[in-house]
Scaffold this active site. Structure first.
Site, PDB file in Angstrom:
ATOM      1  N   GLY A   1      52.009  44.889  40.634  1.00 36.11           N
ATOM      2  CA  GLY A   1      52.839  45.725  39.760  1.00 36.11           C
ATOM      3  C   GLY A   1      53.356  46.969  40.461  1.00 36.11           C
ATOM      4  CG  PHE A   2      55.426  51.271  39.107  1.00 33.40           C
ATOM      5  CD1 PHE A   2      56.210  51.643  40.196  1.00 33.40           C
ATOM      6  CD2 PHE A   2      55.061  52.255  38.179  1.00 33.40           C
ATOM      7  CE1 PHE A   2      56.614  52.959  40.363  1.00 33.40           C
ATOM      8  CE2 PHE A   2      55.459  53.559  38.332  1.00 33.40           C
ATOM      9  CZ  PHE A   2      56.225  53.922  39.428  1.00 33.40           C
TER      10      PHE A   2
ATOM     11  CE1 TYR B   1      48.454  50.801  28.148  1.00 40.05           C
ATOM     12  CE2 TYR B   1      49.104  53.032  27.532  1.00 40.05           C
ATOM     13  CZ  TYR B   1      48.753  52.101  28.501  1.00 40.05           C
ATOM     14  OH  TYR B   1      48.677  52.485  29.817  1.00 40.05           O
TER      15      TYR B   1
ATOM     16  CG  ASP C   1      45.999  36.060  31.967  1.00 38.07           C
ATOM     17  OD1 ASP C   1      45.213  36.917  31.515  1.00 38.07           O
ATOM     18  OD2 ASP C   1      47.124  35.861  31.503  1.00 38.07           O
ATOM     19  CB  VAL C   2      42.332  40.027  33.371  1.00 40.18           C
ATOM     20  CG1 VAL C   2      42.714  40.715  34.671  1.00 40.18           C
ATOM     21  CG2 VAL C   2      43.245  40.459  32.241  1.00 40.18           C
TER      22      VAL C   2
ATOM     23  CG  ASN D   1      54.862  59.613  30.842  1.00 43.70           C
ATOM     24  OD1 ASN D   1      53.943  60.046  30.151  1.00 43.70           O
ATOM     25  ND2 ASN D   1      55.798  58.827  30.369  1.00 43.70           N
TER      26      ASN D   1
ATOM     27  CE  LYS E   1      44.810  51.516  30.689  1.00 41.79           C
ATOM     28  NZ  LYS E   1      44.749  50.588  31.852  1.00 41.79           N
TER      29      LYS E   1
ATOM     30  N   GLY F   1      47.686  44.094  41.089  1.00 43.94           N
ATOM     31  CA  GLY F   1      48.127  44.667  42.378  1.00 43.94           C
ATOM     32  C   GLY F   1      49.555  44.334  42.754  1.00 43.94           C
TER      33      GLY F   1
END
Ligand SMILES: NC(=O)c1ccc[n+]([C@@H]2O[C@H](COP(=O)([O-])OP(=O)(O)OC[C@H]3O[C@@H](n4cnc5c(N)ncnc54)[C@H](O)[C@@H]3O)[C@@H](O)[C@H]2O)c1
Length: 368
Positions: free
Chosen positions: A22-23, A193, A66-67, A220, A197, A20
């Protein structure tokens, strides 16, 4: 969502947001708390994203953790007792994931599995789990053959790319026509990646749990707040950074790489909807504009917005193995829910990104 419409369902709602800080997460946190939600952020303030001295101004409880650290995450979940979980924490660099598959797998896959286990063990598990998924699960995405059939081609041939042939070809060696990728196109990730995901989605689907999930496959995402210091992700932020430093911008291949650039506030609106809209429960949705923008065009828009010479953008014919040629979403099914639509056109979004990047530089806030 309109900013001045009060969403009663979010008033006092306890929401736990991993990543939460982050961007996307920081803007989402502001949007949710403005609606009266009670937000707890769980984030390890990754240096690659936040730098060595993170600047945080978040209207929410922050637990730095950290997760991968199950005990700390369990304590944070228990203290928050969430009704909704939004899972954003992830390692996000497509290219980097090839070099560091263990880290990507531990954070994105094991971290998600641990989060699910912790939540399932709660006396009162959450009612919703909203996942930040990605279009990277599609790999090259959907193409149409000469005969009109929709196919998902294999990753492009490196030999052909070395010879400057960047188009996507079918099994019969004829060029294929790219089309927007719909949600039911079979996933075929082309990177660690993307695979990690996709595994997050599978974990949600394959572990029985008392909640319903909302899976948002983001295209994106760009806009103010995207790390200007992370070289591994966020092509428009990288370009803005280079342009502000007076460096030339190089666009890979022949410049004909297309992306579906979706503005961060549109994405935040999708997550806000994901936190309370019944229409999204149990579904997987593409979150994009549905419109292709050539990376070359976007780079020139950035230069124009900065008043710089567009000639400083050049196509260099170089390429990165595993790069996707055409990544555009078919968003018809998302629009059909009636609870979300993209509002911001690329020209306007890029103007906002550039204004923000300029102010970060002018205030001396961008590390070298
Ligand atoms: N930005 C995009 O274009 C885009 C596109 C598709 C999907 N997504 C997904 O959206 C999510 C958020 O992306 P973003 O663009 O805001 O990225 P970001 O890097 O700005 O935010 C991710 C946050 O997660 C935190 N984090 C990273 N590793 C962690 C760990 N091990 N434990 C706890 N926290 C950790 C970071 O510190 C950061 O604050 C990610 O799951 C990403 O895969 C983003």
């Amino acid at each position: 969502m309109t900013a001045n419409v009060r969403i009663e369902a979010l008033q006092g709602k306890r929401i736990f947001i991993t990543g939460g800080a982050g961007f996307i997460g920081s803007r989402l946190t502001r949007a949710l708390t403005a609606q009266g939600a009670d937000v707890t952020i769980y984030d390890n303030l990754l240096e690659q994203v936040h730098g060595s001295s993170p600047r945080l101004d978040l209207p929410a409880r922050l637990v730095v953790g950290d997760v991968r650290d199950k005990a700390t995450m369990k304590a944070a979940v228990e203290a928050s007792n969430p009704e909704v979980v939004v899972h954003l924490a992830a390692e996000t660099g497509t290219g980097q994931s090839a070099d560091e598959p263990t880290r990507y797998t531990e954070v994105n896959v094991v971290g998600t599995a641990q989060l699910i286990e912790i939540l399932r063990d709660q006396a009162a598990p959450p009612e919703r789990f909203v996942l930040a998924a990605t279009r990277a699960v599609y790999g090259e995405g959907a193409y149409r053959t000469n005969s009109g059939q929709i196919v998902v081609p294999a990753p492009r041939d490196l030999e052909a790319m070395h010879e400057g042939r960047f188009a996507v070809y079918g099994a019969d060696r004829t060029p294929l026509e790219p089309v927007p990728t719909d949600i039911d196109v079979p996933p075929m990730p082309g990177s660690v990646y993307g695979s990690s995901k996709l595994m997050q989605e599978y974990l949600l689907a394959q572990t029985p749990a008392p909640w319903q999930s909302v899976i948002l496959r983001l295209q994106n995402v760009y806009g103010p707040g995207q790390s200007l210091r992370n070289p591994y992700t966020g092509v428009l932020s990288i370009f803005a950074n280079q342009a502000m430093r007076g460096q030339p911008i190089f666009v890979y291949e022949d410049g004909e790489i297309y992306r579906d650039f979706v503005f961060v506030d549109d994405v935040v609106a999708a997550f806000v909807a994901g936190c309370h809209e019944p229409a999204l429960l149990g579904g997987t949705f593409n979150i994009g504009t549905g419109e292709p923008t050539a990376i070359l065009t976007a780079a020139r828009l950035i230069m124009r917005e900065l008043g710089l010479d567009e000639q400083n953008v050049s196509v260099n014919g170089a390429f990165r193995p595993g790069d996707i040629r055409y990544a555009v979403a078919d968003i018809h099914r998302t629009l059909r829910t009636g609870v979300w639509k993209p509002e911001v056109a690329p020209a306007s979004g890029i103007a906002q990104l550039v204004a923000w990047a300029r102010s970060e530089f002018e205030r001396g806030l961008v590390e070298n």
